[in-house]
Structure formats: structure tokens, C-alpha cells
Motif scaffolding. Sequence first.
Motif, short mmCIF file in Angstrom:
data_model
loop_
_atom_site.label_atom_id
_atom_site.label_comp_id
_atom_site.label_asym_id
_atom_site.label_seq_id
_atom_site.Cartn_x
_atom_site.Cartn_y
_atom_site.Cartn_z
N LYS A 315 0.81 -1.22 0.00
CA LYS A 315 0.00 0.00 0.00
C LYS A 315 0.84 1.26 0.00
N ALA A 316 2.09 1.15 0.47
CA ALA A 316 2.92 2.33 0.66
C ALA A 316 3.55 2.84 -0.63
N VAL A 317 3.41 2.10 -1.74
CA VAL A 317 4.09 2.46 -2.98
C VAL A 317 3.11 2.51 -4.14
N ALA A 318 3.55 3.11 -5.23
CA ALA A 318 2.76 3.13 -6.46
C ALA A 318 2.77 1.75 -7.10
N ALA A 319 1.84 1.51 -8.02
CA ALA A 319 1.69 0.19 -8.63
C ALA A 319 2.97 -0.30 -9.30
N ARG A 320 3.73 0.62 -9.91
CA ARG A 320 4.94 0.19 -10.63
C ARG A 320 6.02 -0.34 -9.68
N HIS A 321 5.92 0.04 -8.39
CA HIS A 321 6.92 -0.40 -7.41
C HIS A 321 6.44 -1.58 -6.57
N ARG A 322 5.23 -2.10 -6.84
CA ARG A 322 4.62 -3.02 -5.89
C ARG A 322 5.41 -4.31 -5.71
N THR A 323 5.78 -4.95 -6.81
CA THR A 323 6.54 -6.20 -6.67
C THR A 323 7.88 -5.96 -5.99
N ASP A 324 8.54 -4.84 -6.33
CA ASP A 324 9.81 -4.53 -5.68
C ASP A 324 9.63 -4.27 -4.18
N ALA A 325 8.54 -3.57 -3.82
CA ALA A 325 8.30 -3.30 -2.40
C ALA A 325 8.02 -4.59 -1.63
N ILE A 326 7.19 -5.45 -2.21
CA ILE A 326 6.91 -6.74 -1.58
C ILE A 326 8.20 -7.55 -1.45
N ALA A 327 9.01 -7.53 -2.51
CA ALA A 327 10.26 -8.30 -2.48
C ALA A 327 11.20 -7.79 -1.41
N ARG A 328 11.33 -6.47 -1.29
CA ARG A 328 12.26 -5.91 -0.30
C ARG A 328 11.77 -6.15 1.12
N ALA A 329 10.47 -5.97 1.35
CA ALA A 329 9.94 -6.27 2.67
C ALA A 329 10.07 -7.75 2.99
N ALA A 330 9.85 -8.59 1.97
CA ALA A 330 9.99 -10.03 2.17
C ALA A 330 11.44 -10.43 2.42
N VAL A 331 12.39 -9.78 1.73
CA VAL A 331 13.80 -10.06 1.99
C VAL A 331 14.13 -9.77 3.44
N MET A 332 13.67 -8.62 3.93
CA MET A 332 13.91 -8.31 5.33
C MET A 332 13.24 -9.33 6.24
N GLY A 333 11.99 -9.67 5.92
CA GLY A 333 11.27 -10.63 6.76
C GLY A 333 11.93 -11.98 6.77
N PHE A 334 12.25 -12.49 5.60
CA PHE A 334 12.82 -13.83 5.53
C PHE A 334 14.29 -13.87 5.90
N SER A 335 14.93 -12.70 6.04
CA SER A 335 16.29 -12.71 6.60
C SER A 335 16.23 -13.18 8.05
N GLY A 336 15.02 -13.17 8.62
CA GLY A 336 14.83 -13.76 9.93
C GLY A 336 15.16 -15.24 9.96
N PHE A 337 15.13 -15.87 8.77
CA PHE A 337 15.53 -17.28 8.71
C PHE A 337 17.03 -17.44 8.87
N PHE A 338 17.80 -16.34 8.71
CA PHE A 338 19.20 -16.37 9.10
C PHE A 338 19.32 -16.35 10.62
N VAL A 339 18.53 -15.47 11.23
CA VAL A 339 18.65 -15.26 12.67
C VAL A 339 18.07 -16.43 13.45
N ALA A 340 16.90 -16.93 13.02
CA ALA A 340 16.19 -17.93 13.80
C ALA A 340 17.00 -19.20 14.07
N PRO A 341 17.60 -19.84 13.05
CA PRO A 341 18.34 -21.06 13.35
C PRO A 341 19.53 -20.84 14.28
N VAL A 342 20.27 -19.74 14.04
CA VAL A 342 21.44 -19.46 14.89
C VAL A 342 20.99 -19.12 16.30
N LEU A 343 19.96 -18.28 16.41
CA LEU A 343 19.45 -17.90 17.73
C LEU A 343 18.99 -19.11 18.52
N MET A 344 18.14 -19.92 17.92
CA MET A 344 17.60 -21.06 18.63
C MET A 344 18.65 -22.13 18.87
#
Length: 383
Positions: A315-344
Motif C-alpha cells: 500500500k505504501a508504494v505506487a503500482a509500478r513499485h509493488r513487486t519490488d516493495a513486496i520483495a524488499r519487505a519479504a527479503v527483510m522478513g525472511f532474513s529472519g531465517f538467518f537469525v532464527a536457526p542461529v538464535l535457537m
Amino acid sequence: MSVVSAISLSRRPSAAFAAVGLFWGTFAAYVPVIKARLGVDDAVFGLLLLGSAVGLVTAMWLAPRADRIFGARGMQVAAALFAGAVLLPGMATVGMAFALAMVAVGMASGLLDVIMNARVADLEARHSRALMNANHGMFSLAYGLSALLSGAFREAGWPPEQAFAALAMGIVALALILRMDRDTLSEEEASHTGAFPFWPVFLCGAVVFVAFTSEATVEAWSALHVERTLGGGAAEGALGPATLGLTMAVGRFGGQALSERFSELTVIVVAALMAATGAVIVATAPTPVVAYAGFGVLGLGVSVIGPVGLALAGKAVAARHRTDAIARAAVMGFSGFFVAPVLMGTLSQLFGLRVAFASVAILLLMAIPLALAVRRRGKGAVR
């Protein structure tokens, strides 16, 4: 009925969400078997699981380009790659082979994840209604059911490679219905060259990071906690991730209705408090039954945080940026998969799984100040 209509409206990406959930639920239930086959301790197993995170983050940087290349068949291509990749972890018998198998799984899963989320964001913009929670609910429902079924498979003596082969055939069947056109841009949108809105997407990604890191820690280690810390059997261990998945499905389907009635900020704050409470119950549980209750409370809460964060990024971006915005937010989110295994893995090795799960409660509470920051910096993205 809002959930039923939301799933009907987004039935193709919903099927993709289900395909991803089928694998991760099966994998979570088979973690004790796979870990025992590899013959490694908690810390090493946590490091090996980083393979999926490497694959996920790599694929998510490539996903916007792949989405443009494959167009309407983007989800189909990604699902076909995913079906092939899911066969690999069940065949690995040494640590390096398992890590490489998880890289392949992570890349295929990440590619499909970004494209299916982008298609949901397209539909949300096209129809002016919230759809993300309902679609993520399909992931959780498939995750919970497959974890439950995989517990029965384990009791029946099915090895991982047999279970994953059956899973791959199911994903191929779902891929047949995943063709879906991308939204086309108007001339004005296509010609606009405005800068990408970094801060709103970064803050949304941070919210997703907290949610997915917390979710990943519980998915991968819940069965071990029930079986090793609390003395449960194979079927009881599989009930850990199954409980989490099924309650996350309930939470996300319920969140579909809540997201249409309450502000995103309210949803995130309440959900974070609930999820943190569940993590504390899991950490202090004296029996598997009490742990299941904790997984349930945690699942209900954490279920809506990630989808709301991704929806806000779209919602925060124009339509032309939507896939890129989802991808960047998802990259940040799924980088948690780096942290989770090491943390646990590290916390479990040093202090035990109870302390490791208690750390999840602290992490979840961080979603509250992040959501407040999204409201301040998002310029209206958050109601």
C-alpha cells in the motif's frame, strides 16, 4: 463470509500459499528424523538450516525480474521449481548435502513467495479490500494439516524421502491452476520516474522480520521441544507444529475480518502482546498439553503480524513499485531465517530450549515500537 469471498477472489495465489505451507508443515514434523539422520547437535543443525535462508534471500532479490520475465506464468514456473526442490532434503544423509538441499528449497520457495504476495497485493489494489490475511491463512492451514498428517506418516514408518515425494506430486497438481495475469500499468504510471519510497518499505519489512523470525523459530524447533524437553513421542512432537499451523490459520482467517474493521496499528499491537504471552507459556510448560496451549496462543497472535506488514508495504508504494516493495519487505522478513536457526541453536545449546523460546517473547514485543514507527514515517500507510 468475508474470508470465503476473499479466498474466492484470490483463489490462484491462495493455491500457491497452500503449496508452500504443505512443504514447511511436512518439514517441521520431520525435523527430529532429519536431525537424527544427520547426527549433528543443536548448534550445527541450526547452522545447516541457514541454507534455506540463503536461498530465500537470494531468490527474493531475483524475484521482481523473474516476475517480469515469466509474466502470467510466474507462479507456475516457481511452483514447478519448488516441487523439484522439495525432494532434496529428504534424500540428504550428511550435513553439507542437507545445507545445499535447503538452499535449493529456499530459492524456489522464496521465488514463489514474492510472486504470490505481489499477485495478492495487485488484487487488493484492484478490488480495494484486504486479502493478505486470508491468503496467509491458507498457508497456515496447509502447514498445520500437513504437519498433522506427517506425524501419522512418521508413526507408520514413512521415511522423509517418501513423504517429500508425495508432497512434490501435490505441488505439481496445484501448479496447474496458478496462471494469473499481472496488473498492467497506465501510461502515466509507466512513465513516472519518482524515487522508490525507502523508509516506509524498510519499516514494514522490519515488522515482517519480527513476525517471520518468531514464526520460523517455533516451526523448526517446536517438535524437538515437545519430544526432548517434555518427553513426548513422535506423534506428540508433530502436534507442536500442527497446533501452531492450525491456530495461525484461525488467526489469519480471523485477521481477515479484523483488518477490515480495525486499524493496522491496533491489530499489530494486540497480536504482538498475545504472541509474546504464548511464547512464555511454551517456555515454562511442564507438559506437552500446556505447550500446545502456548503454541496455540502464540500462533493466533503472530499469524497476523507478517501479512499486515506485507500488505502495508504494497500500500505504501505506487503500482509500478509493488513487486519490488513486496520483495524488499519479504527479503527483510525472511532474513529472519538467518537469525532464527542461529538464535535457537545457540541458545538451546547453551541454556536449553526453554530459554530459547523465552527469547522469542522478547523479540515479538519489538513489533510494537516498529508499528508505531511505521505510522509516523509511513505518511498515512497505517490507519
